[in-house]
Scaffold this active site. Structure first.
Site, short mmCIF file in Angstrom:
data_model
loop_
_atom_site.label_atom_id
_atom_site.label_comp_id
_atom_site.label_asym_id
_atom_site.label_seq_id
_atom_site.Cartn_x
_atom_site.Cartn_y
_atom_site.Cartn_z
CE LYS A 79 -0.93 0.43 4.99
NZ LYS A 79 -1.80 0.35 6.25
CG ASP A 80 4.00 2.17 2.72
OD1 ASP A 80 2.91 2.82 2.95
OD2 ASP A 80 4.65 1.39 3.30
NE ARG A 127 -7.49 2.90 4.74
CZ ARG A 127 -7.80 2.11 5.47
NH1 ARG A 127 -9.02 1.81 6.01
NH2 ARG A 127 -6.70 1.76 6.27
NE ARG A 128 -6.23 1.94 9.69
CZ ARG A 128 -5.00 2.05 9.73
NH1 ARG A 128 -4.28 2.85 10.00
NH2 ARG A 128 -4.40 0.83 9.04
NE ARG A 145 4.54 8.92 10.82
CZ ARG A 145 5.28 9.16 10.27
NH1 ARG A 145 5.47 10.46 9.72
NH2 ARG A 145 6.37 8.69 10.00
NE ARG A 151 1.23 4.19 13.93
CZ ARG A 151 0.64 4.58 12.83
NH1 ARG A 151 -0.48 4.46 12.46
NH2 ARG A 151 1.56 5.21 11.97
CB CYS A 240 -0.33 5.25 -0.53
SG CYS A 240 1.05 6.24 -0.30
#
Length: 322
Positions: A79-80, A127-128, A145, A151, A240
């Site tokens: 996805k990157d 997106r989230r 980040r 996280r 992306c």
């Protein structure tokens, strides 16, 4: 003795785990030894929010190392990757995809539905963020980040300051941290990013022996699903980090294998949410993605993505095309 193949990888724990898995699989299948070579990318050096970093920020240094021949092949989180291919390079394999869904890690084992209004939820993806806002739950969504441990520490650590975080389930699984997931999110609520959970094994086009060697790792259903999702992303001319979601599944149908693609474009504040789906055969994966993107554009996706478009603010549209 055959010299080890040099596999370029980012140095994060997740990247090293992913690359280590690919290295072990290649050695098991071919007998060729592989050594990991750490490459620092611009994305690793930045503390800016992910959606502000630009396309390919985690990829370019690895591709430069391939071009310079300091590594033989590289492993990327698919996805990157920018949707346009890199001259002289080839995606030689897409290994079997991990579960692409998003995962919630919340205090006190809570699910998403159990979070109260005003609960603070951290995530690094626009997106989230957009889809959490679209749920209308009055959550306080915070861009974050950091690596997976950082996280998770925002929720589970001694100085936790968030009620929950949303991460890719695949990353947690690859790091052996799936047990900390409090809910794997249904794609109906949180559609994944295009190519989430998938890896891309890339090498130089002018190394045909290695192209052939790496092909043993390729998983055709995973490649077909990724092809459909990324064709949608490319046709939307979105990067992306854009608020675009896509999820393709390959399954046995009445007339053989079928691919079922769902796609969505959501405004960052969640007030506009376009969702469509389309089916076809795996051989037509790219065309399915392009066609679904065209239908989303017809509904005004271009205006959500910052292009000119006819749809006004506040519009929500849902639908499905076969």
């Amino acid at each position: 003795m055959t010299a080890p193949l040099r596999l370029g990888t980012r140095g994060s724990a997740l990247a090293m785990a992913q690359s280590g898995h690919v290295a072990e699989a290649l050695t098991a299948a071919t007998g060729r030894p592989v050594e990991l070579v750490e490459v620092v990318t611009a994305g690793d050096r930045s503390t800016a929010p992910v959606h502000r970093l630009g396309v390919g920020v985690f990829v370019s240094a690895l591709r430069d190392a391939l071009a310079a021949r300091t590594i033989d092949f590289a492993v990327h989180s698919y996805k990157d990757l920018p949707t346009a291919g890199a001259p002289g390079l080839h995606i030689a394999a897409v290994p079997p995809r991990e579960d692409p869904r998003d995962a919630l890690v919340a205090r006190d084992g809570r699910t998403l539905a159990e979070l109260p209004p005003g609960a603070t939820v951290g995530t690094g993806a626009l997106r989230r963020i957009a889809q959490l806002h679209a749920l209308g739950m009055q959550l306080e969504v915070t861009p974050i980040r950091g690596n997976v441990d950082t996280r998770l520490g925002r929720v589970l650590g001694p100085v936790a300051d968030l009620d929950a975080v949303v991460l890719a389930r695949a990353g947690l699984a690859r790091l052996g941290r799936a047990g900390e997931i409090t809910e794997t999110l249904d794609p109906m609520l949180m559609l994944p990013a295009p190519a989430q959970g998938a890896l891309a094994v890339e090498c130089r086009v002018d190394d045909p022996d290695l192209v052939e060697l790496l092909a043993v790792l390729d998983h055709a259903p995973s490649r077909a699903a990724i092809t459909a999702e990324r064709a949608l992303l490319a046709t939307l001319e979105a990067g992306c980090s854009a608020p675009v979601a896509a999820y393709a599944e390959v399954a046995e149908g009445d007339a053989g294998e079928e691919i079922y693609l769902r796609g969505a474009v959501i405004s960052p504040d969640g007030t506009r949410d376009l969702r469509l789906s389309r089916t076809g055969t795996p051989a037509d994966a790219a065309e399915i993605g392009k066609a679904l993107a065209a239908e989303l554009l017809d509904l005004g996706a271009d205006s959500i993505l910052g292009h000119e478009g006819p749809t006004g603010p506040g519009t929500q549209q849902f639908g499905s095309t076969e």
